[in-house]
Scaffold this motif. Structure first.
Motif, PDB file in Angstrom:
ATOM      1  N   ALA A 164       0.847  -1.200   0.000  1.00 31.00           N
ATOM      2  CA  ALA A 164       0.000   0.000   0.000  1.00 31.00           C
ATOM      3  C   ALA A 164       0.881   1.248   0.000  1.00 31.00           C
ATOM      4  N   LEU A 165       1.335   1.644  -1.176  1.00 32.53           N
ATOM      5  CA  LEU A 165       2.241   2.791  -1.310  1.00 32.53           C
ATOM      6  C   LEU A 165       1.553   4.023  -1.875  1.00 32.53           C
ATOM      7  N   ASP A 166       0.408   3.842  -2.522  1.00 24.34           N
ATOM      8  CA  ASP A 166      -0.283   4.977  -3.124  1.00 24.34           C
ATOM      9  C   ASP A 166      -0.697   5.979  -2.052  1.00 24.34           C
ATOM     10  N   GLY A 167      -0.408   7.241  -2.294  1.00 27.22           N
ATOM     11  CA  GLY A 167      -0.758   8.296  -1.353  1.00 27.22           C
ATOM     12  C   GLY A 167       0.350   8.659  -0.380  1.00 27.22           C
ATOM     13  N   LEU A 168       1.457   7.889  -0.374  1.00 24.21           N
ATOM     14  CA  LEU A 168       2.558   8.189   0.538  1.00 24.21           C
ATOM     15  C   LEU A 168       3.419   9.317  -0.019  1.00 24.21           C
ATOM     16  N   ASN A 169       4.038  10.103   0.881  1.00 20.19           N
ATOM     17  CA  ASN A 169       4.940  11.161   0.441  1.00 20.19           C
ATOM     18  C   ASN A 169       6.340  10.606   0.235  1.00 20.19           C
ATOM     19  N   LEU A 191       7.842   7.966 -13.283  1.00 26.80           N
ATOM     20  CA  LEU A 191       6.476   7.454 -13.360  1.00 26.80           C
ATOM     21  C   LEU A 191       5.538   8.468 -14.020  1.00 26.80           C
ATOM     22  N   GLU A 192       5.720   9.745 -13.685  1.00 28.07           N
ATOM     23  CA  GLU A 192       4.868  10.778 -14.271  1.00 28.07           C
ATOM     24  C   GLU A 192       5.173  10.963 -15.749  1.00 28.07           C
ATOM     25  N   ALA A 193       6.469  10.897 -16.117  1.00 25.14           N
ATOM     26  CA  ALA A 193       6.843  11.034 -17.527  1.00 25.14           C
ATOM     27  C   ALA A 193       6.293   9.880 -18.358  1.00 25.14           C
ATOM     28  N   MET A 210      -0.830   6.600  -8.409  1.00 26.75           N
ATOM     29  CA  MET A 210      -0.708   5.756  -9.581  1.00 26.75           C
ATOM     30  C   MET A 210      -1.903   5.932 -10.512  1.00 26.75           C
ATOM     31  N   ALA A 211      -1.623   5.866 -11.815  1.00 25.86           N
ATOM     32  CA  ALA A 211      -2.681   5.983 -12.825  1.00 25.86           C
ATOM     33  C   ALA A 211      -3.180   4.617 -13.276  1.00 25.86           C
ATOM     34  N   HIS A 212      -2.377   3.564 -13.050  1.00 29.44           N
ATOM     35  CA  HIS A 212      -2.751   2.203 -13.446  1.00 29.44           C
ATOM     36  C   HIS A 212      -2.498   1.251 -12.281  1.00 29.44           C
ATOM     37  N   ARG A 213      -3.213   0.134 -12.303  1.00 30.17           N
ATOM     38  CA  ARG A 213      -3.048  -0.859 -11.239  1.00 30.17           C
ATOM     39  C   ARG A 213      -3.182  -2.265 -11.812  1.00 30.17           C
ATOM     40  N   GLY A 214      -2.789  -3.235 -10.973  1.00 33.01           N
ATOM     41  CA  GLY A 214      -3.034  -4.633 -11.286  1.00 33.01           C
ATOM     42  C   GLY A 214      -2.478  -5.100 -12.606  1.00 33.01           C
ATOM     43  N   ARG A 215      -3.233  -5.991 -13.248  1.00 31.39           N
ATOM     44  CA  ARG A 215      -2.784  -6.595 -14.500  1.00 31.39           C
ATOM     45  C   ARG A 215      -2.573  -5.551 -15.590  1.00 31.39           C
ATOM     46  N   GLU A 216      -3.395  -4.495 -15.582  1.00 30.03           N
ATOM     47  CA  GLU A 216      -3.228  -3.416 -16.564  1.00 30.03           C
ATOM     48  C   GLU A 216      -1.853  -2.767 -16.419  1.00 30.03           C
ATOM     49  N   LEU A 217      -1.432  -2.528 -15.179  1.00 30.48           N
ATOM     50  CA  LEU A 217      -0.116  -1.940 -14.931  1.00 30.48           C
ATOM     51  C   LEU A 217       0.983  -2.893 -15.381  1.00 30.48           C
ATOM     52  N   TRP A 218       0.853  -4.159 -15.053  1.00 30.50           N
ATOM     53  CA  TRP A 218       1.856  -5.156 -15.445  1.00 30.50           C
ATOM     54  C   TRP A 218       1.986  -5.237 -16.968  1.00 30.50           C
ATOM     55  N   ASP A 219       0.852  -5.314 -17.652  1.00 23.05           N
ATOM     56  CA  ASP A 219       0.897  -5.403 -19.113  1.00 23.05           C
ATOM     57  C   ASP A 219       1.514  -4.153 -19.733  1.00 23.05           C
TER      58      ASP A 219
END
Length: 341
Positions: A164-169, A191-193, A210-219
């Motif tokens: 659970a890293l989303d939202g951390l500074n 990541l932003e670029a 993050m803009a993507h997660r899960g299998r979508e991010l992996w692919d």
């Protein structure tokens, strides 16, 4: 010639930008407070806005010109005299010039003359501390790179496997992954670029979104991910557990039906190898040694994502997916099917 005055509000905004920039890059708060000491000559107070703060535990004085002065050798020499006057009267360890939008040529001129400065979003140069943080890598270079950097890959694999890293500074991310804040700042740039994350600031803190997660991010990213293994050595070691988690085909045998190899494989952070070698008295193994261990040195710390003494599944997959042994390649694909996206 009448010189254009810089609005005070603009200088205050520039100081705030400097604080945000240093906190993003180093996780340090400058704690800037505006000052107008009576022991300074009036012409100094008329020409500069001054703040007090601290940087890396050292007293800091930050000076900003109230006029858009032309940058030349005469102006630089004049500023150096004023800087020493301020340093002498106020006693700061570090005195930096706060710059707005200036060209790289001007900043190079400042570094050539050993003049410390902060140009928010571009560069922090502190010659007394041997510190020179340059502008971020151009987005074009990041997007067109063939591979994702090791720290960015490490963070992505952590997210893909449920961290659970989303939202951390920046500071929180650095603590979670045990890497430097500067590395995390560059990772967020990357990541932003790549449009894998969206720019997200809460107050002055930069946070991961993050803009993507899960299998979508992996692919999306797997083609740019690489094996974490930098080098492989075979050593004589009586206790492999002291080296690091299981890796390679030894780990693959733990996760799948693949038969375990005769020589056990362990993984360690590449930067820790020399210390480990000395502390464990590890020496290269020979064919006559019974206590042999294959050691992989990794670009990131395999212990952080390891579970039950075995490296994480995705890093393992990346390390074995190109193996010429068909049995290993098939087991690698089976391993990927066990991932709960």
């Amino acid at each position: 010639m009448v010189l254009e005055r810089v609005p005070e509000a603009r200088l205050e905004a520039l100081a705030e930008a400097a604080e945000a920039y240093v906190e993003d890059a180093f996780g340090q708060r400058l704690g800037l407070v505006p000052v107008a000491p009576t022991n300074l000559p009036h012409f100094i107070l008329d020409r500069y806005t001054i703040w007090q703060g601290s940087l890396d535990g050292r007293a800091l004085l930050l000076m900003a010109l109230r006029e858009n002065l032309p940058t030349g050798s005469g102006t630089t020499a004049q500023y150096l005299k004023h800087r020493e006057m301020v340093r002498h009267q106020l006693g700061g360890d570090l005195v930096l010039l706060l710059l707005g939008r200036v060209s790289s040529a001007i900043r190079r001129q400042m570094t050539d003359r050993k003049i410390g400065f902060i140009a928010p979003g571009a560069q922090l140069y502190v010659p007394e501390a041997f510190l020179d943080l340059r502008e971020r890598a151009p987005a074009f270079a990041i997007v067109h790179a063939e591979q994702i950097s090791p720290t960015t890959q490490f963070l992505l694999l952590a997210i893909l496997q449920g961290r659970a890293l989303d939202g951390l500074n920046l500071t929180e991310l650095a603590d979670e992954l045990r890497v430097s804040i500067m590395s995390i700042s560059r990772t967020l740039d990357e990541l932003e670029a790549l449009q894998l994350a969206k720019a997200n600031h809460v107050g002055r803190q930069r946070r991961l979104h993050m803009a993507h997660r899960g299998r979508e991010l992996w692919d999306t990213v797997q083609a740019q991910l690489q094996s974490p293994v930098r080098k492989v050595r075979e050593v004589c070691a009586p206790d492999g557990e002291e080296i690091g988690p299981l890796a390679g085909t030894t780990a693959l045998a733990r996760y799948t039906m693949l038969a375990p190899p005769r020589v056990e494989t362990r993984a360690v952070l590449a930067a820790s190898w020399k210390h480990l070698q000395a502390s464990q008295s590890l020496r290269p193994a020979t064919a006559f040694d019974d206590e042999r261990v294959e050691v992989q040195t990794w670009t990131y710390d395999p212990r952080i994502l390891a579970s039950n003494g075995v490296v994480d599944r995705l890093s393992l997959y990346l390390s074995v997916r190109g193996n010429p042994d068909e049995r290993v390649a098939q087991a690698a694909e089976e391993l990927l099917e066990t991932i709960a996206w």
